[in-house]
Enzyme design. Sequence first.
Site, mmCIF file in Angstrom:
data_model
loop_
_atom_site.group_PDB
_atom_site.id
_atom_site.type_symbol
_atom_site.label_atom_id
_atom_site.label_comp_id
_atom_site.label_asym_id
_atom_site.label_seq_id
_atom_site.Cartn_x
_atom_site.Cartn_y
_atom_site.Cartn_z
ATOM 1 N N THR A 13 0.819 -1.222 0.000
ATOM 2 C CA THR A 13 0.000 0.000 0.000
ATOM 3 C C THR A 13 0.846 1.263 0.000
ATOM 4 O O THR A 13 0.455 2.283 -0.572
ATOM 5 C CB THR A 13 -0.953 -0.038 1.209
ATOM 6 O OG1 THR A 13 -1.778 -1.188 1.075
ATOM 7 C CG2 THR A 13 -1.840 1.187 1.283
ATOM 8 N N THR A 88 1.557 -4.681 4.116
ATOM 9 C CA THR A 88 1.396 -5.055 5.526
ATOM 10 C C THR A 88 0.823 -6.459 5.716
ATOM 11 O O THR A 88 1.017 -7.061 6.770
ATOM 12 C CB THR A 88 0.474 -4.053 6.242
ATOM 13 O OG1 THR A 88 -0.761 -3.977 5.525
ATOM 14 C CG2 THR A 88 1.119 -2.690 6.328
HETATM 15 N N1 ASP Z 1 -2.891 -5.591 0.795
HETATM 16 C C1 ASP Z 1 -1.800 -4.704 0.974
HETATM 17 C C2 ASP Z 1 -0.485 -5.473 0.882
HETATM 18 O O1 ASP Z 1 -0.184 -6.164 1.820
HETATM 19 C C3 ASP Z 1 -1.887 -4.050 2.283
HETATM 20 C C4 ASP Z 1 -0.726 -3.182 2.592
HETATM 21 O O2 ASP Z 1 0.221 -3.050 1.870
HETATM 22 O O3 ASP Z 1 -0.769 -2.615 3.646
HETATM 23 O O4 ASP Z 1 0.216 -5.320 -0.077
#
Ligand code: ASP
EC number: 3.5.1.1
Length: 323
Positions: A13, A88
């Site tokens: 993200t 994340t």
């Molecule tokens: N779905 C995303 C990922 O893990 C969430 C994020 O980056 O925070 O790439």
Amino acid sequence: MSKKILVVNTGGTIAMSVDDSEGVKPLDDQAVNKILPFLEKHADVTMKNLLNLPSPHMTPAIMNQLRLDIEEAFQHDHYDGIVITHGTDTLEETAYFLDLTLSVNVPIVVTGAMRSSNELGADGPVNLISSVRVAADSDSLNKGVIVVFNDEIHAARHVTKTHTSNVATFQSPQYGPIGTIAKKSVQYHHAPLDREHYAITHADANVPLIKAVAGMDPAWLQFLLEQKIDGLVVEAFGLGNLPPAIIPTLQQLLDKGVPIVLVSRCYNGQVQDIYDYEGGGRKLKEMGIIFSNGLNGQKARLKLIVTLQKTRTFKELQQLFDH
Ligand code: ASP
């Protein structure tokens, strides 16, 4: 003299943007690079865009390639610290994998964002600035891989994503953060006692993770008898107990030489061989099931993938999981 910090971008993200339809995806391959001018006040930063992956696309093989790429970067240049940006969703897994395997003796920080780069209140820039400050701080040495998020520093071994959307998602249940980031300083209040390190060459063992549920159908496990698996992690109830219906299949897997590691569905405490009824922890231990030491299921799986390169004997694996 300003510290030399390598920032390696892998996606997530922090590197994504929200479009007019409110969908979040990688739209701007320079999203993280735009933060660079704000980092230079804190260190001499080199930024490498290695990958641009949503972290659900991450695999142990890619984590291992990331390890190799970092080790290679250190062969060519000297850096005082490293920051890895990551989605994340599986951040804790990559952080823990690198904690177990990366042989680079500088502070290693993993960070990301819960809000994409063009969202109001985007947390990526501040998380990245904090991470560079932490990586440049000599107190961050010998802490293993650390996760910096929302003004807190967490040990890779203990940190987990606890909230689907809140910026304070990363927590270390039972242990808490090991440090905090204030406006002008980085403060550690405790530190991991030791660090495990395994020299590995690859990360391709096939190790599924199964969660125990009340009245679970043994057919799901029987399916695994037909598969080529190198090990299995089972998230048991509470102190480490399982439904009796799945025990015969677990025994068959053990008889085939498949090591089985037990963790708990509880996110505090660790599994122990206490209950002596059918499916109870004591019986599982007698069968030869390996008891983990407070790791969650996804991290125990990575530890098994890594340690299987060292040994396949249940007894030696148990010793490594006692650590
Ligand atoms: N779905 C995303 C990922 O893990 C969430 C994020 O980056 O925070 O790439």
